[in-house]
Enzyme design. Structure first.
Site, PDB file in Angstrom:
ATOM      1  N   ARG A  44      45.571  59.751  19.819  1.00  0.00           N
ATOM      2  CA  ARG A  44      45.596  59.120  18.498  1.00  0.00           C
ATOM      3  C   ARG A  44      44.222  59.285  17.862  1.00  0.00           C
ATOM      4  O   ARG A  44      43.270  59.703  18.509  1.00  0.00           O
ATOM      5  CB  ARG A  44      46.077  57.668  18.552  1.00  0.00           C
ATOM      6  CG  ARG A  44      45.784  56.885  19.772  1.00  0.00           C
ATOM      7  CD  ARG A  44      44.342  56.591  19.992  1.00  0.00           C
ATOM      8  NE  ARG A  44      43.764  56.026  18.795  1.00  0.00           N
ATOM      9  CZ  ARG A  44      42.518  56.084  18.454  1.00  0.00           C
ATOM     10  NH1 ARG A  44      41.646  56.727  19.237  1.00  0.00           N
ATOM     11  NH2 ARG A  44      42.058  55.552  17.348  1.00  0.00           N
ATOM     12  N   GLY A  45      44.173  58.961  16.564  1.00  0.00           N
ATOM     13  CA  GLY A  45      42.940  59.221  15.819  1.00  0.00           C
ATOM     14  C   GLY A  45      43.134  60.514  15.035  1.00  0.00           C
ATOM     15  O   GLY A  45      43.523  61.542  15.617  1.00  0.00           O
ATOM     16  N   ALA A  46      42.858  60.450  13.728  1.00  0.00           N
ATOM     17  CA  ALA A  46      43.244  61.568  12.855  1.00  0.00           C
ATOM     18  C   ALA A  46      42.733  62.949  13.313  1.00  0.00           C
ATOM     19  O   ALA A  46      43.527  63.891  13.457  1.00  0.00           O
ATOM     20  CB  ALA A  46      42.808  61.249  11.427  1.00  0.00           C
ATOM     21  N   ARG A  87      53.825  62.081  13.246  1.00  0.00           N
ATOM     22  CA  ARG A  87      53.205  60.884  12.643  1.00  0.00           C
ATOM     23  C   ARG A  87      52.915  61.204  11.176  1.00  0.00           C
ATOM     24  O   ARG A  87      52.439  62.299  10.866  1.00  0.00           O
ATOM     25  CB  ARG A  87      51.910  60.464  13.363  1.00  0.00           C
ATOM     26  CG  ARG A  87      52.185  59.741  14.674  1.00  0.00           C
ATOM     27  CD  ARG A  87      50.956  59.066  15.240  1.00  0.00           C
ATOM     28  NE  ARG A  87      50.694  57.767  14.659  1.00  0.00           N
ATOM     29  CZ  ARG A  87      49.573  57.066  14.894  1.00  0.00           C
ATOM     30  NH1 ARG A  87      48.633  57.552  15.677  1.00  0.00           N
ATOM     31  NH2 ARG A  87      49.389  55.883  14.339  1.00  0.00           N
ATOM     32  N   GLN A 194      42.803  49.161  19.644  1.00  0.00           N
ATOM     33  CA  GLN A 194      41.910  50.320  19.824  1.00  0.00           C
ATOM     34  C   GLN A 194      40.454  49.882  19.944  1.00  0.00           C
ATOM     35  O   GLN A 194      39.654  50.555  20.587  1.00  0.00           O
ATOM     36  CB  GLN A 194      42.047  51.290  18.632  1.00  0.00           C
ATOM     37  CG  GLN A 194      43.348  52.060  18.591  1.00  0.00           C
ATOM     38  CD  GLN A 194      44.376  51.378  17.711  1.00  0.00           C
ATOM     39  OE1 GLN A 194      44.377  50.168  17.549  1.00  0.00           O
ATOM     40  NE2 GLN A 194      45.284  52.162  17.151  1.00  0.00           N
ATOM     41  N   ASP A 235      42.237  57.982   7.846  1.00  0.00           N
ATOM     42  CA  ASP A 235      43.368  58.831   8.234  1.00  0.00           C
ATOM     43  C   ASP A 235      43.807  59.729   7.089  1.00  0.00           C
ATOM     44  O   ASP A 235      44.353  60.813   7.319  1.00  0.00           O
ATOM     45  CB  ASP A 235      44.515  57.965   8.734  1.00  0.00           C
ATOM     46  CG  ASP A 235      44.101  57.271  10.024  1.00  0.00           C
ATOM     47  OD1 ASP A 235      43.472  56.198   9.939  1.00  0.00           O
ATOM     48  OD2 ASP A 235      44.334  57.844  11.102  1.00  0.00           O
ATOM     49  N   ASN A 245      43.386  53.792   6.206  1.00  0.00           N
ATOM     50  CA  ASN A 245      42.803  53.678   7.540  1.00  0.00           C
ATOM     51  C   ASN A 245      43.581  52.604   8.293  1.00  0.00           C
ATOM     52  O   ASN A 245      44.477  51.948   7.738  1.00  0.00           O
ATOM     53  CB  ASN A 245      41.314  53.344   7.446  1.00  0.00           C
ATOM     54  CG  ASN A 245      40.615  53.482   8.787  1.00  0.00           C
ATOM     55  OD1 ASN A 245      40.757  54.506   9.464  1.00  0.00           O
ATOM     56  ND2 ASN A 245      39.903  52.468   9.219  1.00  0.00           N
TER      57      ASN A 245
END
Ligand code: MRU
Length: 347
Positions: A44-46, A87, A194, A235, A245
């Site tokens: 995860r995380g852009a 996503r 997170q 994001d 975000n």
């Protein structure tokens, strides 16, 4: 260690669902498994999602038995859709897939094996470039950090959310490497936590001083005058600077303005979507209510209780002091500064 990489014909990634308890990697043998890993937040995380999708696309090319470029292209179109649908909010995902698709459909290749190699080379380039860009953002953003500052941070934007080094936490890391004494207040970031699971684990490794906060405590410490700077990731950023975000970012931005605290977004230009004029057009992912009612399987309310779970919110540009990119710090009016940053000009 990299969050995601190509390893012996598979995509290897850190299983972020296991951190902070265990650091393990998984090897994904096909692009469908990569799409599933993006969707279930193994990764995860852009920026990390973008690099994973790029390697997933290259993997699709290797999986395909196509003997002609035309047949390979047909398989790649299917893979592109599956990966892009995994996503919706982080634009880096579509950005990376589109970059590889451009190569695949350029008409330059007559040999499918040469195309397969070119796609893997490009995926590798995207991953390598991400690390280099993050270091540049770190250097640009560290100029905002003063010795002795306490910084508020939301979600996770460190090495795990990227290929390595990080975006907003990359700025923290760069400031720490410059021997600035800083303290970081980490929002726990409900419901996936997170902040307490990933960001705290990363700051432990780096030796940066931190405390985890309940998400509801940020205003308390702002009011007391402890927080000097807010740093968050992104994001997707619309052309006017409105920023999607992790859920909870908007309320922090409003509180920061009320308390006169600078609020900076740290993101590579691959997170800027100039095709959207404002944040109202950004698709916001809604995830399963089980993440709220039973985070990581730990029930805090009966499963039949009602719940909602938006994964992101949009912070209007008026709350944002600046957007730290690899090409410098974009300032309002963002419609102009972001366009220049995306074109590769220094801002
Ligand atoms: O839902 P996630 O964990 O994939 O959310 C993405 C994020 O980590 C954050 O929104 C982050 O601030 C931007 S990516 C560096």
């Amino acid at each position: 260690m990299r969050t995601v990489e190509w390893h012996n014909g598979a995509v290897r990634m850190v299983d972020q669902r296991k951190i902070p308890w265990e650091l393990v990697t998984v090897d994904l043998p096909d692009y469908q498994a990569v799409a599933e890993a993006i969707s279930n937040m193994t990764v995860r995380g852009a920026p990390a999602i973008g690099a994973s999708a790029a390697f997933g696309f290259a993997l699709a090319a290797h999986q395909s038995q196509a003997a002609t470029v035309d047949d390979l292209l047909a398989d790649l179109r299917t893979a592109a859709k599956v990966l892009k649908d995994s996503r919706p909010t982080a634009v880096n995902l579509a950005w990376a897939v589109d970059k590889l698709m451009e190569i695949a459909s350029s008409g330059e290749f007559t040999d499918p094996d040469q195309l397969r190699k070119a796609l893997l080379d490009q995926a590798q380039y995207i991953a390598d470039e991400d690390v280099e860009i993050n270091r540049r953002m770190g250097a640009n953003g560290a100029a905002l950090v003063k010795n002795g500052d306490t910084i508020l941070h939301h979600c996770n934007t460190g090495a795990l959310a990227t290929v390595d080094f990080g975006t907003a936490l990359g700025v923290v890391r760069a400031a720490h490497e410059q021997n600035k004494h800083i303290h970081v207040l980490l929002d726990e970031t409900r419901p996936r936590l997170q902040g307490s699971r990933l960001s705290a684990w990363e700051l432990e490794q780096l030796g940066v001083s931190y405390d985890i906060l309940p998400d509801t405590a940020a205003g308390f410490y702002m009011q007391k005058g402890e927080i000097k700077l807010v740093l968050v990731g992104a994001d997707r950023i619309a052309a006017n600077g409105d920023t999607a975000n992790k859920i909870g970012t908007y309320q922090i931005a409003v509180l920061a303005k009320e308390n006169g605290i600078p609020f900076y977004v740290v993101a590579p230009t691959s997170t800027v979507d100039l095709s959207l004029s404002s944040g109202a057009e950004i698709p916001i992912e809604e995830r399963d209510k089980s993440e709220v009612l039973a985070p990581y399987g730990n029930a805090i309310a009966p499963a039949h209780f009602h719940a909602r779970n938006p994964a992101f919110d949009v912070t209007p540009n008026r709350y944002i002091s600046g957007i730290v990119t690899e090409n410098g710090i974009a300032r309002p009016p963002f419609t102009e500064s972001l366009k220049r940053a995306v074109a590769g000009e220094a801002v």
